[in-house]
Design an enzyme around this catalytic site. Structure first.
Site, PDB file in Angstrom:
ATOM      1  N   GLU A 189       0.829  -1.195   0.000  1.00 11.64           N
ATOM      2  CA  GLU A 189       0.000   0.000   0.000  1.00 11.64           C
ATOM      3  C   GLU A 189       0.867   1.250   0.000  1.00 11.64           C
ATOM      4  O   GLU A 189       1.651   1.470   0.940  1.00 11.64           O
ATOM      5  CB  GLU A 189      -0.912   0.028   1.230  1.00 11.64           C
ATOM      6  CG  GLU A 189      -2.077  -0.938   1.154  1.00 11.64           C
ATOM      7  CD  GLU A 189      -3.094  -0.711   2.267  1.00 11.64           C
ATOM      8  OE1 GLU A 189      -4.146  -1.360   2.231  1.00 11.64           O
ATOM      9  OE2 GLU A 189      -2.839   0.126   3.164  1.00 11.64           O
ATOM     10  N   CYS A 190       0.739   2.072  -1.012  1.00  7.26           N
ATOM     11  CA  CYS A 190       1.371   3.386  -1.100  1.00  7.26           C
ATOM     12  C   CYS A 190       2.893   3.289  -0.964  1.00  7.26           C
ATOM     13  O   CYS A 190       3.588   3.070  -1.938  1.00  7.26           O
ATOM     14  CB  CYS A 190       0.768   4.332  -0.065  1.00  7.26           C
ATOM     15  SG  CYS A 190       1.025   6.088  -0.444  1.00  7.26           S
ATOM     16  N   ALA A 191       3.430   3.422   0.245  1.00  2.96           N
ATOM     17  CA  ALA A 191       4.875   3.300   0.419  1.00  2.96           C
ATOM     18  C   ALA A 191       5.363   1.949  -0.080  1.00  2.96           C
ATOM     19  O   ALA A 191       6.434   1.836  -0.685  1.00  2.96           O
ATOM     20  CB  ALA A 191       5.243   3.484   1.892  1.00  2.96           C
ATOM     21  N   SER A 194      -0.913  -0.859  -4.717  1.00  5.15           N
ATOM     22  CA  SER A 194      -1.525   0.380  -5.196  1.00  5.15           C
ATOM     23  C   SER A 194      -1.305   1.480  -4.164  1.00  5.15           C
ATOM     24  O   SER A 194      -0.781   1.244  -3.077  1.00  5.15           O
ATOM     25  CB  SER A 194      -3.031   0.191  -5.443  1.00  5.15           C
ATOM     26  OG  SER A 194      -3.743   0.240  -4.223  1.00  5.15           O
TER      27      SER A 194
END
Length: 587
Positions: free
Chosen positions: A241-243, A338
């Site tokens: 997620e993200c990072a 994502s």
């Protein structure tokens, strides 16, 4: 900073939550730059049709006793009790950067700040009155949320490795609670420091954080990056997620990452922020095509697919807010990666599917080979300078240790009477100011340019510092020694080490750049550097080698210097580095 009724059309706001649980409300109001008007704001909140009733207020960041009395009188007029007035103090400032406050896990002094805040509040707030109001809350007629009631257990107790440490500080607590309830063993690891994944890893969870801040440290851990690349390639069930998405990409702002996904990522001046409505575009390790979920998106980076790579094994993960037609993230039978932060407490089936995939991976006995050839990149020695490489036959352009002209040495030495008194810099300041076209009070002689870096770093605390590299390392040393958290922007060799202003972003409020740059010799256009200026930002330009440039073109000394600080060395050109002389000029 969200207010009482701020949410997505009010949903999820503090007011909404207070109504859901029938909770009393005490407003904590920032009094900075406002007086009696604050009572009008509180009155509006207390009587707003979309907000619950307000029981009392606490005044925060107050000024003089007279100002506090004025506020208390105003609140008395509208019938709202004031339970306390907390004075403003510089000792409780929590630093922030491009995505908000710096997490406690990255600040060694976080506990001390909390203790100081507790002492301040206990001294200035009627805590007994606060407890009396809290005791009036209705008892909740519901059963507490339980992860165990949301998911089914899997067999085999698969081990899931969860990224932690300073670079990965954000994930919902319910994420690991659900995985444990599903029968998984959750083990944390630090991607910055641990050389390998925990033994027996059957699944990988990479949550949110700040890999852009720690990109060099993450990239230096090459053995772990290589193992994660091999593990993801071998089908290890993975959530990113993200990072985590950035960490698995080929590179982040030109710095090598795990290269486990066919995309590259870069910093962006634009903040992407908001609640999202998602539709799963394809099946993944945790989702099924067509499923709808809600998420939160919050980042200042963008990703681009690597068209040269075979991406047949991955598909777009999400359709984001269907009307926009935006597709984002990557999905495969073993991966979901994502920007979207999904609260699994609302979608426990995703946690259960991930747990089942990890159990299946463990049961199949699938593994990956060790990355024996990769070695950790040592931390750069910021105090290592070019003259350490000087050998017979080489010309030193770093500090210029060639013999200085005899006439200059004689002039500097002078008579013995020149060395018996304390120095007076006024003549030097005036002479330098006249030479470079600045006002006397805009120039400060220093013991070399390095002394100027230290003075600036200590004069402007709590700055979001960005150092443009490659360049002289002493500026970074000075800002780190002064307690600043420093981010690096590494210019790219394939672009000729040219400045890329769009990669600096809007968050940095102190930018340090060399011009011309040591050791690349690149001379950046003065107007391009001026373009970095903006309200609240200081741009420090190290012009230690500018007098090597004919006509000193592109120098920023002289003229309008608001927001600029230019440092100079007076010794490099003349080969007298042992005499520490320089200056800083600007406004």
């Amino acid at each position: 900073r969200l207010g009482q009724t701020d949410g997505r059309r009010g949903f999820g706001s503090s007011a909404h939550l207070a109504e859901l649980i029938d909770s009393p409300v005490i407003l904590v109001l920032d009094t900075s730059g406002v007086s009696r008007t604050l009572a009008a704001v509180a009155y509006g909140l207390a009587h707003h049709p979309a907000a619950p009733a307000v029981d009392a207020v606490i005044l925060n960041k107050t000024g003089s006793p007279r100002a506090v009395d004025e506020l208390r009188e105003a609140f008395a007029e509208i019938g709202l009790p004031v339970l306390g007035a907390i004075p403003r103090t510089k000792n409780l400032v929590v630093p922030s950067r491009h995505l908000g406050l710096v997490p406690a896990a990255e600040r060694d002094q976080a506990r001390a700040v909390i203790d100081a805040a507790a002492e301040l509040v206990s001294k200035h707030v009627d805590l007994d009155a606060v407890l009396t109001i809290a005791d009036a809350a209705s008892r909740l007629a519901t059963n507490p949320w339980s992860a165990a009631s949301e998911v089914a257990k899997v067999d085999g107790r698969p081990r899931i490795s969860v990224a932690a440490g300073r670079a990965f500080t954000f994930r919902y607590a319910e994420t690991t609670e659900l995985l444990r309830a599903a029968g998984c063993e959750v083990v944390e690891f630090d991607p910055m420091n641990d050389p390998q994944l925990p033994s027996g890893t059957d699944g990988l969870y990479l949550g949110g954080g700040f890999p852009e801040i720690y990109a060099e440290e993450l990239a230096a851990n090459r053995p772990l990056l290589a193992e994660i690349r091999a593990a993801v390639g071998a089908g290890l069930p993975t959530i990113a997620e993200c990072a985590g998405l950035l960490y698995l990409s080929h590179s982040l702002d030109g710095v090598d990452m795990a290269d486990a996904l066919p995309l590259t990522s870069t910093m962006s001046p634009r903040l992407t922020l908001g609640y999202r409505e998602l539709v799963a575009e394809s099946d993944s390790v945790a989702t099924r095509a067509g499923e709808q979920v809600h998420s939160h998106e919050f980042h200042r980076t963008t990703t681009e697919p690597l068209t040269s790579r075979d991406a047949a094994q991955v598909q777009p993960a999400w359709l984001v807010d269907a009307a926009t037609g935006r597709r984002e993230g990557l999905a495969s039978p073993s991966v979901l990666a994502s920007y979207q932060h999904i609260h699994w407490a609302g979608y426990p089936k995703q946690a259960e599917r991930f747990a089942r995939a990890c159990a299946a991976f463990a049961e199949a006995g699938r593994r990956w080979g060790p990355a024996l050839t990769e070695q950790r990149i040592p931390e750069p020695d910021l105090r290592h300078h070019g003259d350490a490489q000087l050998r017979p036959g080489l010309v030193d352009l770093a500090v210029n240790v060639r013999s200085a002209p005899q006439w200059l040495l004689e002039e500097i030495g002078g008579g013995v009477e020149r060395w018996t008194g304390y120095p007076d810099s006024r003549t030097a300041r005036h002479t330098l100011a006249e030479r470079y076209g600045v006002a006397d009070d805009a120039l400060l002689p220093t013991a070399g340019a390095a002394d100027a870096f230290t003075l600036i770093a200590r004069t402007f605390p709590d700055r979001k510092v960005l150092v443009v590299h490659p360049q002289f390392t002493e500026p970074e040393v000075a800002w780190r020694a002064a307690g600043h958290q420093v981010r690096r922007l590494i210019l790219r060799a394939d672009e000729g080490f040219r400045l890329a202003p769009e990669r600096i972003g809007n968050d940095a409020d102190l930018v340090i750049i060399g011009n011309p740059t040591n050791p690349t010799g690149v001379l950046h256009p003065a107007e391009q550097i001026r373009g970095l200026l903006r309200p609240g930002r200081i741009v420090v330009v190290d012009e230690a080698f500018m007098d090597f440039i004919p006509g000193e073109r592109e120098s920023l000394l002289g003229g309008e210097m608001t927001g600029l600080l230019v440092t100079r060395s007076l010794t490099k050109l003349w080969g007298i580095a042992g005499l520490r002389a320089g200056f800083v000029a600007g406004d």
